[in-house]
Write an enzyme that holds these catalytic residues in place. Structure first.
Site, mmCIF file in Angstrom:
data_model
loop_
_atom_site.group_PDB
_atom_site.id
_atom_site.type_symbol
_atom_site.label_atom_id
_atom_site.label_comp_id
_atom_site.label_asym_id
_atom_site.label_seq_id
_atom_site.Cartn_x
_atom_site.Cartn_y
_atom_site.Cartn_z
ATOM 1 N N CYS A 1 33.910 -75.088 -83.871
ATOM 2 C CA CYS A 1 33.684 -73.569 -84.390
ATOM 3 C C CYS A 1 35.636 -73.048 -84.338
ATOM 4 C CB CYS A 1 33.958 -73.168 -83.093
ATOM 5 S SG CYS A 1 35.311 -73.031 -81.650
ATOM 6 N N HIS B 1 36.121 -66.204 -83.244
ATOM 7 C CA HIS B 1 37.080 -66.140 -83.075
ATOM 8 C C HIS B 1 37.804 -65.755 -84.563
ATOM 9 C CE1 HIS B 1 35.901 -69.171 -80.324
ATOM 10 N NE2 HIS B 1 35.891 -70.377 -80.842
#
Lengths: 352, 352
Positions: A131, A258
């Protein structure tokens, strides 16, 4: 009319599995049957996909009969066992685990970077990147095509949900324990006390009012698995085996999204203006970069967005051919379910 | 016995002023009279220092009569007005504002890096560096002495209290607004809604469940004042006018403790082991680096500590003569009050 291919979602009852079903439901209706698969303990549960209830089936060799493409979202060691079984039955597997990513016979595919790589899959397996890597790739791929990426130093600001539902829940438990306690954060130790025993279990240390410079497991020489993934997966996806990467991965008390601060050096001259033009045209990227109006990419604005956000784009002051920028991606969408869905859709031309 | 010099603390009633009084109280009792000074509106208040109550006096030209050294912790423009007035009366001023830092006639002093610079102060003014720079300097100074620092790329994780008491309070208000709301952080926009109007006032955007990649004011070409401070002040303190610096400064939902991920390149060969040895001996630095026992530097452990913490020390994989590491410093101690106190103490030999 040609038959629409059959899709399986393996690990359908997990945190990413649930996002996967949402993503499939809102994208073009390109799949025929959608089979939901999970561990025997979740079999029989009913989940909604494309507006219909579908009963979850227990994983087995037989359940893959007639499946064209299967998304796998399982722990590494479980994927290691089941992915080859599905592939042996002729299923094209798009695997989200870390297990197959660096296998030279498994392509690691990001639609914005190397879509053609789906065709070369000797094992019938295609891997989905980590990710953190995925939040970077759409911007990096576009900049690399225009300016030739040579090296990068990246520092991440990773969300709790990167550690799954348990991570999300733990962050909220911890926030509940510290909210309102204004004496915390002024003297060392108090945050640990407020969060109490078990506070270190999910992230290795308390996360509320803290940042934890360790994501993933330990690897030799003080590196973490996450930091090596950012380096190794970026090199493979961008097909830049000599790319120089310095990476530090840090968990922050954010629920989803993120972020990464990037310092990147290119083989050609580059400027913030030139980069902004390239990124404005880049697929999977939305430029969010308007200092005069206090506009920059942030996790709260990236959550629920398919595109990764990029901003704070600056021409480096002291480094030749270099840029600074800040990227944010939804770790459950582009960082997981969306990228997997996009990769599966790249297979449609050969399946119809 | 020689007279102990008279110290003034200007801005004694502010957030850093209060930490300043704590720091002075617990360090060696080297000062004679300690005069507390603030705006006329705070005059008459009584504050404790060295266990005694002292009445705060209103700032004026006269109040500096007989003062040997004065700590100033005032906003830039207020320092700009009052510091030269105090200096003209023969007071040696240690100023925490940003106003004088880059003045070539004002030394920018960090005891661990350039203590001798206090002696060359043509204006009678010594500047204290920015809190983010100060968290870096003890480690960088030691590594520079051993290996010759050439360039660095740094990304910061800065605490709310870097924006003063208002920042600290705003973070807690925001944590109270989001704690317990587990639907937040899954769909874009909800965090803004939960925090409500005014949520952007202190940090430019909500900080709870978010990171804000903007600290300080905007400067040309998309830079922030904080990012330029890290670059320019590091160059000046380390006396490395050609040091190459790439800096991205980000606010995170932490109460106290500024962290930084650092990628640094040196003129000599370096390794994690060699760096660890140098840092273990470095003043103002505690090495916190034991992956096997999940030990790494974090804000919750740096809060209330005089030393800056350094860990996650790694030899760069792809870059020659380079290291990665992570540093954390208490932004109110080494980042402000402590560094100022240390600088003032460097003046003692010439005052006694």
């Amino acid at each position: 009319m040609s038959r629409k291919p059959t899709l399986a979602v393996v690990g359908a009852t997990g945190a990413v599995g649930s996002v996967m079903l949402d993503v499939i439901s809102r994208r073009a209706d390109v799949w025929g049957e959608i089979r939901l698969i999970a561990s025997p303990r979740s079999a029989g549960r009913k989940l909604r996909v494309r507006g219909e209830e579908v009963t979850v089936q227990a994983i087995s060799e037989e359940v893959f009969e007639g499946v064209d493409v299967a998304h796998f979202d399982l722990p590494d060691e479980v994927s290691a066992h089941w992915v080859p079984i599905a592939a042996a039955k002729g299923v094209i597997v798009v695997d989200k685990s870390g297990y197959f990513r660096m296998d030279p016979d498994v392509p690691l595919v990001v639609a914005e970077a190397n879509p053609e790589a789906v065709r070369n899959r000797p094992k019938g397996i295609i891997a989905n990147a980590n990710c953190t890597t995925l939040a970077l790739i759409p911007s990096l791929a576009a900049l690399n095509r225009s300016f030739g990426l040579v090296s990068m130093s990246v520092a991440s600001y990773q969300a709790a949900s990167g550690a799954g539902q348990a991570g999300f829940d733990s962050l909220y438990d911890q926030l509940g324990a510290v909210a309102g306690k204004r004496d915390l954060g002024t003297v060392s130790g108090d945050v640990r006390e407020a969060i109490g025993e078990g506070g270190d279990d999910t992230f290795g240390a308390p996360l509320a009012l803290n940042v934890v410079p360790k994501v993933g497991g330990w690897r030799p020489d003080g590196w973490t698995s996450e930091e090596l993934k950012v380096r190794n997966e970026s090199r493979k996806i961008l097909d830049l085996p000599d790319l120089k990467v310095a990476s530090t991965c840090v968990r922050v008390p954010v629920a989803t999204g993120h972020s990464q601060a990037v310092h990147a050096t290119f083989s050609s001259p580059v400027s913030a203006d030139a980069a902004r033009k390239v990124l404005a045209e880049a697929p999977g990227v939305t430029v969010v970069d308007d200092p005069d109006n206090n506009v920059y990419p942030m996790p709260i604005d990236a959550t629920g967005r398919d595109d990764t956000l990029v901003g704070r784009i600056r021409t480096s002051i002291d480094f030749d051919n270099s840029l600074e920028f800040f990227v944010v991606g939804d770790n459950l969408l582009k960082g997981a379910a969306l990228n997997s869905a996009q990769t599966a859709e790249l297979l449609l031309p050969e399946l119809s």
